[in-house]
Scaffold this active site. Structure first.
Site, PDB file in Angstrom:
ATOM      1  N   LYS A   1       5.441  12.185  82.794  1.00 45.81           N
ATOM      2  CA  LYS A   1       6.855  12.012  82.434  1.00 45.81           C
ATOM      3  C   LYS A   1       6.955  11.840  80.930  1.00 45.81           C
ATOM      4  O   LYS A   1       5.970  11.487  80.272  1.00 45.81           O
ATOM      5  CB  LYS A   1       7.433  10.760  83.123  1.00 45.81           C
ATOM      6  CG  LYS A   1       8.937  10.802  83.301  1.00 45.81           C
ATOM      7  CD  LYS A   1       9.350  11.664  84.479  1.00 45.81           C
ATOM      8  CE  LYS A   1      10.841  11.734  84.653  1.00 45.81           C
ATOM      9  NZ  LYS A   1      11.205  12.331  85.955  1.00 45.81           N
TER      10      LYS A   1
HETATM   11  P1  NAD Z   1      21.903  13.702  84.549  1.00 45.97           P
HETATM   12  O1  NAD Z   1      21.794  13.311  83.129  1.00 45.97           O
HETATM   13  O2  NAD Z   1      22.231  15.113  84.872  1.00 45.97           O
HETATM   14  O3  NAD Z   1      22.965  12.772  85.306  1.00 45.97           O
HETATM   15  C1  NAD Z   1      22.880  11.369  85.280  1.00 45.97           C
HETATM   16  C2  NAD Z   1      24.186  10.797  85.849  1.00 45.97           C
HETATM   17  O4  NAD Z   1      24.059   9.373  85.927  1.00 45.97           O
HETATM   18  C3  NAD Z   1      25.393  11.083  84.981  1.00 45.97           C
HETATM   19  O5  NAD Z   1      26.546  11.218  85.787  1.00 45.97           O
HETATM   20  C4  NAD Z   1      25.483   9.826  84.116  1.00 45.97           C
HETATM   21  O6  NAD Z   1      26.806   9.609  83.611  1.00 45.97           O
HETATM   22  C5  NAD Z   1      25.080   8.768  85.121  1.00 45.97           C
HETATM   23  N1  NAD Z   1      24.506   7.586  84.470  1.00 45.97           N
HETATM   24  C6  NAD Z   1      23.666   7.542  83.419  1.00 45.97           C
HETATM   25  N2  NAD Z   1      23.394   6.271  83.093  1.00 45.97           N
HETATM   26  C7  NAD Z   1      24.065   5.497  83.973  1.00 45.97           C
HETATM   27  C8  NAD Z   1      24.196   4.098  84.155  1.00 45.97           C
HETATM   28  N3  NAD Z   1      23.591   3.234  83.323  1.00 45.97           N
HETATM   29  N4  NAD Z   1      24.960   3.648  85.181  1.00 45.97           N
HETATM   30  C9  NAD Z   1      25.589   4.516  86.004  1.00 45.97           C
HETATM   31  N5  NAD Z   1      25.529   5.859  85.853  1.00 45.97           N
HETATM   32  C10 NAD Z   1      24.772   6.333  84.869  1.00 45.97           C
HETATM   33  O7  NAD Z   1      20.505  13.284  85.226  1.00 45.97           O
HETATM   34  P2  NAD Z   1      19.916  13.816  86.600  1.00 45.97           P
HETATM   35  O8  NAD Z   1      18.974  14.915  86.288  1.00 45.97           O
HETATM   36  O9  NAD Z   1      20.999  14.009  87.577  1.00 45.97           O
HETATM   37  O10 NAD Z   1      19.011  12.562  87.021  1.00 45.97           O
HETATM   38  C11 NAD Z   1      19.557  11.473  87.743  1.00 45.97           C
HETATM   39  C12 NAD Z   1      18.416  10.713  88.433  1.00 45.97           C
HETATM   40  O11 NAD Z   1      17.728  11.599  89.313  1.00 45.97           O
HETATM   41  C13 NAD Z   1      17.342  10.164  87.496  1.00 45.97           C
HETATM   42  O12 NAD Z   1      16.820   8.982  88.060  1.00 45.97           O
HETATM   43  C14 NAD Z   1      16.272  11.238  87.528  1.00 45.97           C
HETATM   44  O13 NAD Z   1      14.990  10.734  87.179  1.00 45.97           O
HETATM   45  C15 NAD Z   1      16.334  11.626  88.995  1.00 45.97           C
HETATM   46  N6  NAD Z   1      15.807  12.951  89.327  1.00 45.97           N
HETATM   47  C16 NAD Z   1      16.243  14.066  88.678  1.00 45.97           C
HETATM   48  C17 NAD Z   1      15.743  15.304  89.054  1.00 45.97           C
HETATM   49  C18 NAD Z   1      16.231  16.597  88.437  1.00 45.97           C
HETATM   50  O14 NAD Z   1      15.808  17.649  88.903  1.00 45.97           O
HETATM   51  N7  NAD Z   1      17.109  16.570  87.463  1.00 45.97           N
HETATM   52  C19 NAD Z   1      14.765  15.389  90.056  1.00 45.97           C
HETATM   53  C20 NAD Z   1      14.365  14.238  90.711  1.00 45.97           C
HETATM   54  C21 NAD Z   1      14.895  13.019  90.338  1.00 45.97           C
END
Ligand code: NAD
Length: 451
Positions: free
Chosen positions: A139
């Site tokens: 990561k």
């Molecule tokens: P992203 O940046 O596209 O979206 C994040 C969302 O969470 C946004 O709506 C943002 O406004 C909100 N957010 C951010 N900080 C926040 C807070 N402090 N409180 C409440 N809401 C908050 O990110 P993503 O890619 O959707 O990732 C979200 C989660 O999913 C993370 O934990 C990431 O590690 C996990 N994840 C992502 C993927 C991927 O393919 N993108 C895969 C597996 C897991």
């Protein structure tokens, strides 16, 4: 005595909470427990301890699995648009490359730190192992508020970060991907920077790229699609009709936005969604298409005007009365402080690490089923793996094949986890970790410790 000390410490760590400290669940040593609740790497290590005890895992292997292989911290100097130089801190961590090259996303956020990245790298190892992908766990991230940067500054930041970590990344070493606040354009800059340094196009250094430069169809929606396949499999086992369920989604980015959209299109009732600004609630259901359009114009949900929707904070959204709660924002959202207020049947973890080990105990007591991150959100790394294979072979699949193979891999991982959880009478998280950790432990044993 122990309780009093704990309560005092809880008050320091959570000064604004209105929750009575009497309601906090007590288990384990106070200091250790507080660290577990507040530090994601301590949380990841605690999970290994819990599972190791259940499995009777050898102490030497346990010690080995609780360490990361390498951590690189870099300073990233950037010439800002106003001519000043600003220095940002970046990280790349390999937790384990025993089963294959490292694989893991990069996040750009103001609270990124080394322990968070170590935890996320550890969970990537378990995720790849659980799905039997021949990849390890890695990561990375940069401590930055990306919304404050211009597009040019963001590009320079991404390119300099890539150059700083270039010696420990590559298709055979460690493959990057998107995470919070990083998108296909940022992946394209990483691919270009890496390729320029090597003198030829090397798309396999990163997944989640635009399709035009070696990306895969279905990668953008993969994590949401994977969440759906896993939820569908669970509902089949529990004989639940998904379309009758009230669903809450915290986080409205890649993961939260796609799962909300997929469930909405399937006819489910999405009663609340939120982004970092807060969220919107309507008992009769939200119009997700309308809200996604609003988000895509760079708007926050809190500014959406509708007399049918009520504003909810990110704290409140987690405690709404619903059937399925999908935390899809960041880690440590369901802790010992709010777990007793969670009001649903199923928690489907879209984010990595949204539930602390202390909260897990409370949710289990309340009879809430938690589908753990390493299974629920593994669709992203699974299609990243497909993208990596397609890049190596220079042969690209159609969307039907992507979704079918994704469904097969996740379906088989789900069956393994579900059956083991029944056989051993443990939660889905413990069963997932038991499978993932034992697979890795076997690989370590077979390879041996060098020299
Ligand atoms: P992203 O940046 O596209 O979206 C994040 C969302 O969470 C946004 O709506 C943002 O406004 C909100 N957010 C951010 N900080 C926040 C807070 N402090 N409180 C409440 N809401 C908050 O990110 P993503 O890619 O959707 O990732 C979200 C989660 O999913 C993370 O934990 C990431 O590690 C996990 N994840 C992502 C993927 C991927 O393919 N993108 C895969 C597996 C897991």
């Amino acid at each position: 005595m122990l309780e009093n000390k704990k309560k005092e410490q809880m008050k320091i760590i959570y000064p604004n909470t209105l929750v009575s400290t009497d309601e906090i669940e007590v288990y384990g040593e106070v200091e250790e427990e507080l660290l577990t609740e507040t530090n994601p790497f301590e949380m990841a290590k605690r999970q290994v301890d819990i599972v190791a005890q259940k499995m009777g895992l050898n102490d030497n292997i346990k010690k080995y699995l609780k360490r990361v292989e390498r951590s690189l911290i870099v300073s990233i100097p950037i010439k800002m648009d106003d001519g000043n130089i600003e220095i940002f801190e970046g990280y790349r961590v390999h937790h384990s490359t025993v089963r294959g090259p490292g694989k893991g996303g990069i996040r750009f956020a103001p609270n990124v730190n080394l322990d968070e990245v170590k935890a996320l790298a550890t969970w990537m190892t378990w995720k790849c192992s659980l799905l039997k992908l021949p990849l390890g766990g890695a990561k990375g991230g940069i401590c930055v508020e990306p919304r404050r940067l211009s597009k040019g500054e963001l590009e320079r930041l991404t390119r300099r970060y890539t150059a700083e970590i270039i010696n420990i990344i590559g298709p055979d070493i460690d493959i990057l991907a998107p995470d919070i606040n990083t998108d296909p354009q940022i992946m394209a800059w990483i691919m270009d920077t890496y390729s320029m340094h090597k003198g030829r196009a090397i798309p396999g250094v990163v997944t989640g790229k635009p399709i035009e430069i070696g990306g895969s169809v279905g990668r953008e929606t993969a994590t949401g699609m994977g969440l759906f396949f896993v939820l569908e499999a669970l509902c089949n086992r529990m004989k639940i009709d998904l379309t009758t369920q009230d669903i809450v989604v915290q986080g409205f980015g890649n993961v939260g936005g796609h799962i909300a959209n997929i469930l909405y299109e399937k006819g489910c009732n999405i009663i609340a969604v939120s982004d970092i600004s807060g969220g919107l609630y309507a008992k009769e259901g939200l119009n997700i298409k309308e809200l996604l359009e609003w988000r895509d114009l760079n708007n926050f949900l809190k500014d959406f005007q509708s007399e049918n929707y009520r504003f909810v904070s990110n704290e409140e959204i987690l405690t709404l009365n619903c059937d399925i709660l999908i935390p899809a924002a960041i880690e440590k959202q369901i802790t010992q402080l709010n777990a007793h207020k969670i009001n649903c049947k199923i928690v489907l973890e879209g984010a990595n690490g949204p539930t602390t080990p202390g909260a897990d105990i409370i949710l289990k007591k309340k009879g809430i089923i938690v589908v753990p991150d390493i299974l629920a959100n593994a669709g992203g790394v699974c299609v990243s793996y497909f993208e990596y294979i397609q890049d190596i072979h220079s042969y690209f699949w159609k969307i039907d094949r992507i979704n079918q193979e994704l469904k097969n891999i996740l379906g088989s991982a789900f069956d393994d986890v579900y059956n083991l959880s029944k056989e051993k009478n443990v939660t889905l998280r413990i069963a997932s970790l038991m499978i993932a950790i034992s697979r890795l432990a076997k690989a370590v044993e077979l390879r041996g410790i060098y020299p």
